[in-house]
Scaffold this motif. Structure first.
Motif, PDB file in Angstrom:
ATOM      1  N   ARG A   9       0.840  -1.202   0.000  1.00 45.17           N
ATOM      2  CA  ARG A   9       0.000   0.000   0.000  1.00 45.17           C
ATOM      3  C   ARG A   9       0.875   1.252   0.000  1.00 45.17           C
ATOM      4  NH1 ARG A   9      -5.444  -0.859   1.101  1.00 45.17           N
ATOM      5  NH2 ARG A   9      -6.012  -2.819   2.120  1.00 45.17           N
ATOM      6  N   CYS A  10       0.409   2.290  -0.685  1.00 44.66           N
ATOM      7  CA  CYS A  10       1.123   3.577  -0.705  1.00 44.66           C
ATOM      8  C   CYS A  10       0.082   4.683  -0.866  1.00 44.66           C
ATOM      9  CB  CYS A  10       2.130   3.623  -1.851  1.00 44.66           C
ATOM     10  SG  CYS A  10       3.142   5.117  -1.858  1.00 44.66           S
ATOM     11  N   HIS A  11      -0.089   5.480   0.172  1.00 47.58           N
ATOM     12  CA  HIS A  11      -1.182   6.449   0.178  1.00 47.58           C
ATOM     13  C   HIS A  11      -0.861   7.744  -0.553  1.00 47.58           C
ATOM     14  CE1 HIS A  11      -3.584   3.852   2.666  1.00 47.58           C
ATOM     15  NE2 HIS A  11      -2.577   3.714   3.503  1.00 47.58           N
ATOM     16  N   ASP A  12       0.414   8.060  -0.705  1.00 42.97           N
ATOM     17  CA  ASP A  12       0.790   9.217  -1.524  1.00 42.97           C
ATOM     18  C   ASP A  12       2.272   9.110  -1.872  1.00 42.97           C
ATOM     19  OD1 ASP A  12       2.473  10.825   0.457  1.00 42.97           O
ATOM     20  OD2 ASP A  12       0.566  10.720   1.545  1.00 42.97           O
ATOM     21  N   TYR A  13       2.714   9.976  -2.778  1.00 41.32           N
ATOM     22  CA  TYR A  13       4.074   9.864  -3.291  1.00 41.32           C
ATOM     23  C   TYR A  13       5.139  10.340  -2.306  1.00 41.32           C
ATOM     24  CZ  TYR A  13       2.223   8.532  -7.826  1.00 41.32           C
ATOM     25  OH  TYR A  13       1.595   7.851  -8.840  1.00 41.32           O
ATOM     26  N   VAL A  16       6.758   7.104  -0.971  1.00 39.21           N
ATOM     27  CA  VAL A  16       6.821   6.046  -1.972  1.00 39.21           C
ATOM     28  C   VAL A  16       8.062   5.169  -1.829  1.00 39.21           C
ATOM     29  CG1 VAL A  16       8.006   7.321  -3.826  1.00 39.21           C
ATOM     30  CG2 VAL A  16       6.335   5.585  -4.415  1.00 39.21           C
ATOM     31  N   ASP A 208       4.162   1.749 -10.727  1.00 35.17           N
ATOM     32  CA  ASP A 208       3.583   2.923 -10.089  1.00 35.17           C
ATOM     33  C   ASP A 208       2.066   2.814 -10.183  1.00 35.17           C
ATOM     34  OD1 ASP A 208       2.618   5.401  -9.343  1.00 35.17           O
ATOM     35  OD2 ASP A 208       3.560   6.507 -10.994  1.00 35.17           O
ATOM     36  N   VAL A 210       0.172   4.132  -7.530  1.00 37.25           N
ATOM     37  CA  VAL A 210      -0.335   5.043  -6.498  1.00 37.25           C
ATOM     38  C   VAL A 210      -1.526   5.819  -7.067  1.00 37.25           C
ATOM     39  CG1 VAL A 210       0.218   6.893  -4.880  1.00 37.25           C
ATOM     40  CG2 VAL A 210       1.978   5.225  -5.510  1.00 37.25           C
ATOM     41  N   GLY A 227      -3.489   3.504  -4.930  1.00 37.34           N
ATOM     42  CA  GLY A 227      -2.791   3.357  -3.663  1.00 37.34           C
ATOM     43  C   GLY A 227      -1.899   2.147  -3.516  1.00 37.34           C
TER      44      GLY A 227
END
Length: 377
Positions: A9-13, A16, A208, A210, A227
């Motif tokens: 999971r990645c909520h914003d850059y 990252v 990528d 996100v 995300g």
């Protein structure tokens, strides 16, 4: 072969790098493919001259994270790509690398930035080829010790989905890209992409996801938060999982079908990290891709009645002629400074639509296809 596909999971850059590191550690890390002193080519998707916020190109934060992580294990990162034509005679790649923020990443990290358009190509044989027995491949790719695909999670009007494998369409010159599109048939186009992939095969893919693109991708869709960061040593396995993640049947994607038929990847990869079911999101499908869901025998019989034709909205057209430069079928004609697509010549590859910087190319569906679309929805 390790066909694990990791999802982090990645909520914003802004965070990252942590997500990329997590995704890599889940499959075994960079140390499995990089030894100290290796020249590592990072191949982002820099399709067109667009800013990161448009979600057309790989976000520069992902490229920056990979530069750092490759350096940390002793590799020498270099960045390279070749974009589509925007203006006749221009080197669009240099402009696209700048606008996407990737040129800035290369400068910040002291990393060599390679423009495939100007750095040269080498002709190679393609063993087991289906469409191209010989290809010109970017010299930078052939000279790298390790190749890493950095695709963007997007829909695609011709192939439904574009990812880690199709990212290497940028490895060949414009002439070959036009020849591939001129094959006209989705299936044959998928085979052409796998011909390219087979001789430019990366050791790793980091996606990528996100902010991806839904709808009329790869350039005219809508940014959508997904995300995730995904990673795999097997690009085909990653594409299988990623297409499923956005709600597209992996076997409807021509590059996936062609790759699996030729022994690349697996149709049932092991997903590690965040379970797929927890991050699945139904991306809006591309308008031009609807015919991929119609049985092939019907398409052969009712090809004209099931047409999805691009048309030029002259009120938005700036006469840059990017569509003319990218048309494999030479179907775009100019009369009195007005561009029009010749329906008899058009092969519906949507390159004009994909690379128009002014979104002036629209889709016109036949009445029968509109009915089919309503039924399917």
């Amino acid at each position: 072969m390790n066909t694990k596909v990791s999802i982090a999971r990645c909520h914003d850059y802004s965070n990252v790098k942590d997500a990329v590191k997590e995704a890599l550690n889940l499959i075994g890390g960079l140390e499995k493919i990089i030894t100290s002193g290796n020249r590592v080519l990072l191949k982002p998707n820099v399709l067109a001259i667009r800013s990161p916020e448009d979600a057309v190109t790989t976000h520069p934060a992902v490229v920056a994270a990979m530069c750092e992580l490759v350096s940390e294990v002793g590799g020498i990162p270099v960045i390279g790509d070749g974009s589509g034509i925007v203006k006749p005679g221009s080197t669009s790649t240099s402009q696209a690398l700048k606008k996407s923020g990737i040129e800035g990443v290369a400068s910040d990290y002291g990393v060599e930035l390679i423009n495939f358009e100007t750095s040269g190509y080498v002709e190679v044989d393609v063993p087991g080829a289906r469409e191209f027995s010989r290809l010109h491949i970017s010299k930078a790719i052939l000279e790298a010790d390790v190749i890493i695909s950095l695709p963007k999670l997007k829909t695609h009007e011709l192939t439904l989905y574009t990812g880690a494998v199709k990212n290497f369409f940028g490895a060949v010159p414009q002439k070959i890209r036009k020849q591939a599109h001129f094959l006209e048939d989705r299936r044959r186009f998928g085979e052409a992409i796998i011909d390219i992939y087979s001789v430019a095969k990366p050791q790793l893919a980091v996606m990528d996801g996100v902010v991806g693109m839904e709808g009329n991708g790869p350039a005219n869709g809508t940014p959508i938060f997904a995300g995730v960061i995904m990673a795999s040593y097997d690009c085909v396995a990653l594409d299988i999982v990623a297409s499923e993640l956005i709600g597209i049947d992996p076997l409807k994607v021509p590059t996936n079908r062609a790759a699996l038929a030729r022994g690349f990847g697996t149709g049932h990869p092991e997903v590690v990290g965040t379970p797929l079911e927890k991050v699945k999101i139904g991306f809006k499908r591309p308008e031009g891709g609807i015919t991929a869901y119609i049985p092939s025998f019907l398409m052969r019989i009712l090809r004209k009645q099931l047409a999805v034709k691009p048309i030029i909205n002259t009120s938005n057209c700036a006469l840059c002629r990017a569509c003319v430069s990218n048309c494999s079928a030479y179907a775009i004609e100019e009369t009195d400074r007005i561009l029009k697509i010749n329906d008899e010549k058009c092969i519906q590859c949507y390159c004009c639509r994909e690379l128009c910087p002014n979104d002036a190319v629209e889709i016109k569906k036949s009445p029968l296809l509109k009915l089919v679309a309503r039924i399917k929805s």
